[in-house]
Motif scaffolding. Structure first.
Motif, PDB file in Angstrom:
ATOM      1  N   ALA A 207      -1.263  47.435  70.589  1.00 20.16           N
ATOM      2  CA  ALA A 207      -0.324  46.702  69.875  1.00 20.16           C
ATOM      3  C   ALA A 207       0.629  46.342  70.855  1.00 20.16           C
ATOM      4  CB  ALA A 207      -0.233  47.467  68.576  1.00 20.16           C
ATOM      5  N   GLU A 208       0.614  47.792  71.539  1.00 23.24           N
ATOM      6  CA  GLU A 208       1.973  48.257  72.382  1.00 23.24           C
ATOM      7  C   GLU A 208       1.955  46.646  74.094  1.00 23.24           C
ATOM      8  OE1 GLU A 208       1.318  51.603  74.079  1.00 23.24           O
ATOM      9  OE2 GLU A 208       2.135  53.037  73.075  1.00 23.24           O
ATOM     10  N   GLU A 209       1.209  45.807  73.656  1.00 22.02           N
ATOM     11  CA  GLU A 209       1.050  44.720  74.386  1.00 22.02           C
ATOM     12  C   GLU A 209       1.395  43.420  74.100  1.00 22.02           C
ATOM     13  OE1 GLU A 209      -2.977  45.227  76.400  1.00 22.02           O
ATOM     14  OE2 GLU A 209      -3.372  46.794  77.390  1.00 22.02           O
ATOM     15  N   LEU A 210       1.652  44.026  73.194  1.00 21.16           N
ATOM     16  CA  LEU A 210       1.973  42.349  72.067  1.00 21.16           C
ATOM     17  C   LEU A 210       3.922  43.179  72.065  1.00 21.16           C
ATOM     18  CD1 LEU A 210      -0.820  41.980  69.399  1.00 21.16           C
ATOM     19  CD2 LEU A 210      -0.683  41.190  71.912  1.00 21.16           C
ATOM     20  N   PRO A 211       4.123  41.562  71.509  1.00 17.93           N
ATOM     21  CA  PRO A 211       5.969  41.503  71.459  1.00 17.93           C
ATOM     22  C   PRO A 211       5.946  42.256  70.100  1.00 17.93           C
ATOM     23  CG  PRO A 211       5.833  39.547  72.394  1.00 17.93           C
ATOM     24  CD  PRO A 211       4.178  40.107  72.492  1.00 17.93           C
ATOM     25  N   PRO A 212       6.972  43.334  69.415  1.00 19.22           N
ATOM     26  CA  PRO A 212       6.502  43.311  68.029  1.00 19.22           C
ATOM     27  C   PRO A 212       7.122  42.630  66.748  1.00 19.22           C
ATOM     28  CG  PRO A 212       7.738  45.052  69.817  1.00 19.22           C
ATOM     29  CD  PRO A 212       7.895  43.858  70.202  1.00 19.22           C
ATOM     30  N   ILE A 213       7.307  43.022  65.755  1.00 24.63           N
ATOM     31  CA  ILE A 213       7.523  41.720  64.724  1.00 24.63           C
ATOM     32  C   ILE A 213       9.085  41.605  65.190  1.00 24.63           C
ATOM     33  CG2 ILE A 213       7.465  41.427  62.695  1.00 24.63           C
ATOM     34  CD1 ILE A 213       4.760  41.683  64.306  1.00 24.63           C
ATOM     35  N   GLY A 214       9.732  40.591  65.150  1.00 23.81           N
ATOM     36  CA  GLY A 214      11.274  39.967  65.167  1.00 23.81           C
ATOM     37  C   GLY A 214      11.950  40.038  66.504  1.00 23.81           C
ATOM     38  N   SER A 215      11.282  40.385  67.266  1.00 20.21           N
ATOM     39  CA  SER A 215      10.928  39.818  68.461  1.00 20.21           C
ATOM     40  C   SER A 215      11.226  37.630  68.791  1.00 20.21           C
ATOM     41  CB  SER A 215       9.560  40.038  69.596  1.00 20.21           C
ATOM     42  OG  SER A 215       9.369  41.508  69.554  1.00 20.21           O
ATOM     43  N   GLU A 216      12.179  37.977  69.911  1.00 21.53           N
ATOM     44  CA  GLU A 216      12.613  36.276  70.191  1.00 21.53           C
ATOM     45  C   GLU A 216      12.160  35.914  71.601  1.00 21.53           C
ATOM     46  OE1 GLU A 216      17.059  35.676  69.751  1.00 21.53           O
ATOM     47  OE2 GLU A 216      16.666  36.567  67.955  1.00 21.53           O
ATOM     48  N   ILE A 217      10.981  35.198  71.411  1.00 17.85           N
ATOM     49  CA  ILE A 217      10.464  35.012  72.694  1.00 17.85           C
ATOM     50  C   ILE A 217      10.376  33.305  73.435  1.00 17.85           C
ATOM     51  CG2 ILE A 217       8.631  36.495  72.184  1.00 17.85           C
ATOM     52  CD1 ILE A 217       6.585  34.525  71.091  1.00 17.85           C
ATOM     53  N   LEU A 218      10.251  33.637  74.848  1.00 19.05           N
ATOM     54  CA  LEU A 218       9.950  32.234  75.089  1.00 19.05           C
ATOM     55  C   LEU A 218       9.183  32.092  75.714  1.00 19.05           C
ATOM     56  CD1 LEU A 218      11.264  30.292  75.956  1.00 19.05           C
ATOM     57  CD2 LEU A 218      12.150  30.973  78.578  1.00 19.05           C
ATOM     58  N   THR A 219       8.313  31.368  74.840  1.00 19.60           N
ATOM     59  CA  THR A 219       7.029  30.812  75.057  1.00 19.60           C
ATOM     60  C   THR A 219       6.844  29.239  76.090  1.00 19.60           C
ATOM     61  OG1 THR A 219       6.538  28.944  73.402  1.00 19.60           O
ATOM     62  CG2 THR A 219       6.321  31.150  72.828  1.00 19.60           C
ATOM     63  N   ARG A 220       5.463  28.382  75.777  1.00 17.44           N
ATOM     64  CA  ARG A 220       5.728  27.550  77.234  1.00 17.44           C
ATOM     65  C   ARG A 220       6.008  26.183  76.261  1.00 17.44           C
ATOM     66  NH1 ARG A 220      -0.605  28.413  79.192  1.00 17.44           N
ATOM     67  NH2 ARG A 220      -0.616  30.773  79.872  1.00 17.44           N
ATOM     68  N   ASP A 221       6.236  26.520  75.041  1.00 20.58           N
ATOM     69  CA  ASP A 221       6.673  25.486  73.968  1.00 20.58           C
ATOM     70  C   ASP A 221       7.626  25.415  73.513  1.00 20.58           C
ATOM     71  OD1 ASP A 221       3.693  24.281  74.281  1.00 20.58           O
ATOM     72  OD2 ASP A 221       2.911  25.190  72.909  1.00 20.58           O
ATOM     73  N   GLY A 222       9.119  26.782  74.039  1.00 20.44           N
ATOM     74  CA  GLY A 222      10.339  26.864  73.282  1.00 20.44           C
ATOM     75  C   GLY A 222      10.542  27.807  73.086  1.00 20.44           C
ATOM     76  N   SER A 223      11.163  28.113  72.457  1.00 24.02           N
ATOM     77  CA  SER A 223      12.050  29.600  71.854  1.00 24.02           C
ATOM     78  C   SER A 223      11.307  29.454  70.766  1.00 24.02           C
ATOM     79  CB  SER A 223      13.505  29.562  71.644  1.00 24.02           C
ATOM     80  OG  SER A 223      13.702  29.793  72.993  1.00 24.02           O
ATOM     81  N   ALA A 224      10.671  30.963  70.413  1.00 25.01           N
ATOM     82  CA  ALA A 224      10.532  31.215  68.745  1.00 25.01           C
ATOM     83  C   ALA A 224      10.194  33.047  68.745  1.00 25.01           C
ATOM     84  CB  ALA A 224       8.384  30.689  68.897  1.00 25.01           C
ATOM     85  N   LYS A 225      10.180  33.054  67.441  1.00 27.44           N
ATOM     86  CA  LYS A 225      10.414  34.124  67.054  1.00 27.44           C
ATOM     87  C   LYS A 225       8.926  34.951  66.113  1.00 27.44           C
ATOM     88  CE  LYS A 225      13.582  37.531  63.524  1.00 27.44           C
ATOM     89  NZ  LYS A 225      14.013  37.629  62.846  1.00 27.44           N
ATOM     90  N   VAL A 226       8.486  36.160  66.867  1.00 27.03           N
ATOM     91  CA  VAL A 226       7.620  36.845  66.014  1.00 27.03           C
ATOM     92  C   VAL A 226       7.739  37.291  64.749  1.00 27.03           C
ATOM     93  CG1 VAL A 226       5.838  38.992  67.086  1.00 27.03           C
ATOM     94  CG2 VAL A 226       7.253  37.602  68.520  1.00 27.03           C
ATOM     95  N   LEU A 227       6.337  36.564  64.097  1.00 21.45           N
ATOM     96  CA  LEU A 227       6.796  36.989  62.646  1.00 21.45           C
ATOM     97  C   LEU A 227       5.096  38.053  62.440  1.00 21.45           C
ATOM     98  CD1 LEU A 227       6.903  33.431  60.943  1.00 21.45           C
ATOM     99  CD2 LEU A 227       8.644  35.509  61.462  1.00 21.45           C
ATOM    100  N   ALA A 228       3.879  38.216  62.724  1.00 18.77           N
ATOM    101  CA  ALA A 228       3.649  38.877  62.713  1.00 18.77           C
ATOM    102  C   ALA A 228       1.869  38.757  63.753  1.00 18.77           C
ATOM    103  CB  ALA A 228       2.896  38.273  61.448  1.00 18.77           C
ATOM    104  N   GLN A 229       1.507  39.995  64.095  1.00 15.99           N
ATOM    105  CA  GLN A 229       0.738  40.037  64.963  1.00 15.99           C
ATOM    106  C   GLN A 229      -1.189  40.570  64.605  1.00 15.99           C
ATOM    107  OE1 GLN A 229       1.546  44.112  66.151  1.00 15.99           O
ATOM    108  NE2 GLN A 229       3.066  43.723  67.957  1.00 15.99           N
ATOM    109  N   ASP A 230      -1.914  40.012  65.301  1.00 14.49           N
ATOM    110  CA  ASP A 230      -3.019  40.359  65.204  1.00 14.49           C
ATOM    111  C   ASP A 230      -3.520  40.963  66.287  1.00 14.49           C
ATOM    112  OD1 ASP A 230      -6.440  39.939  65.001  1.00 14.49           O
ATOM    113  OD2 ASP A 230      -6.367  37.731  63.986  1.00 14.49           O
ATOM    114  N   ILE A 231      -4.193  41.740  66.290  1.00 15.13           N
ATOM    115  CA  ILE A 231      -4.018  42.840  67.059  1.00 15.13           C
ATOM    116  C   ILE A 231      -5.712  42.646  68.258  1.00 15.13           C
ATOM    117  CG2 ILE A 231      -4.306  45.118  68.032  1.00 15.13           C
ATOM    118  CD1 ILE A 231      -2.351  46.133  65.718  1.00 15.13           C
ATOM    119  N   LEU A 232      -6.263  42.749  67.231  1.00 13.88           N
ATOM    120  CA  LEU A 232      -7.680  42.687  67.752  1.00 13.88           C
ATOM    121  C   LEU A 232      -7.587  40.875  68.334  1.00 13.88           C
ATOM    122  CD1 LEU A 232     -10.069  44.032  65.083  1.00 13.88           C
ATOM    123  CD2 LEU A 232      -9.487  45.246  67.509  1.00 13.88           C
ATOM    124  N   ALA A 233      -7.349  40.517  68.495  1.00 17.52           N
ATOM    125  CA  ALA A 233      -8.025  38.722  68.776  1.00 17.52           C
ATOM    126  C   ALA A 233      -6.339  38.237  69.767  1.00 17.52           C
ATOM    127  CB  ALA A 233      -7.243  37.623  67.449  1.00 17.52           C
TER     128      ALA A 233
END
Length: 270
Positions: A207-233
């Protein structure tokens, strides 16, 4: 390597009679008690380590004596419970153990608080005609003594290999996306299952390797906001600038522009 005494060598799995702090009892040889070996066997983490020495190899007479004592356990338990009822003490007798040498009888019980059992010790002592040791145990310890199999179909962990039962929290169940139904995540003791702890640290590291819930991120397709995580996947559910909800691999994240503080809320079910 076997365990050496003055006259004999004992190897792993050998049943022996020992003299311990508790008295004369039966034991199974695990390995030689070197400093290195102690860290590899269940004595490490044992809250009440005992000292002792091997007296002899278990023989036919010892087995007969132990079988006879085991048969007496049911009567001992009923007698101890009768004494508790007679004194009207707020406690429940769970088990009674006799040592092979007959030096003492150990009575295990559960109670909500401290119990003055001095009169009980006298009464039970007269009943059993030997030294009585009262041992108050917790709910998990009760399951360790009495429970058989868990929901997984295996013998309960606490009686099979756990020498010390670590604390388990609801946080562990939530992080692993286990059912929060108490009936499904509770063990035979009525407390949270010990197995919830086994993979918890791995989930935390992932989980520590994934951006926390609520993070604002920049992806290859543009900006986005993290709503949830699927840790195992290793995937994220994100909300894009055009208000679409999509799942993306964590590897698609180019950078985190603003780190959120929320806890993971969606992972693949175990």
């Amino acid at each position: 390597m076997g365990v050496m005494t003055a006259t004999e060598c004992f190897r792993y799995g050998d049943e022996v009679v020992i003299r311990s702090d508790r008295g004369t009892e039966i034991a199974t040889v695990l390995c030689e008690a070197t400093n290195e070996a102690v860290g590899q066997v269940p004595t490490k983490g044992n809250a009440e380590p005992v000292q002792g020495k091997i007296i002899r190899r278990l023989d036919t007479t010892d087995r007969g004596d132990w079988s006879q004592m085991s048969e007496m356990t049911r009567k001992d338990l009923l007698a101890a419970k009768k004494c508790v009822d007679q004194l009207k003490l707020p406690m429940q007798v769970i088990d009674v153990e006799r040592l092979l040498g007959g030096e003492r009888v150990i009575v295990y019980f559960v109670a909500d608080g401290r119990v003055d059992f001095r009169e009980l010790v006298k009464l039970v002592g007269r009943e059993f005609q030997t030294r009585i040791e009262m041992r108050q145990i917790g709910i998990r310890d009760e399951a360790k003594l009495l429970a058989d199999y868990g929901d997984c179909g295996q013998k309960v962990c606490c009686s099979r290999f756990l020498s010390k039962m670590p604390p388990v929290s609801m946080k562990m169940a939530k992080l692993q996306r286990a059912s929060l139904d108490p009936a499904k995540i509770s063990g035979r003791c009525g407390r949270l299952k010990c197995c919830l702890r086994y993979e918890f640290e791995t989930y935390e590291e992932m989980a520590e390797e994934l951006p926390p819930i609520g993070s604002e991120i920049l992806t290859r397709d543009g900006s986005a906001k993290v709503l949830a995580q699927d840790i195992l996947a290793g995937q994220l559910v994100v909300k894009t600038d055009d208000h679409r909800r999509v799942m993306i691999p964590a590897g698609d994240v180019v950078s985190v522009t603003k780190r959120g503080s929320g806890e993971p809320t969606k992972q693949r079910k175990r």
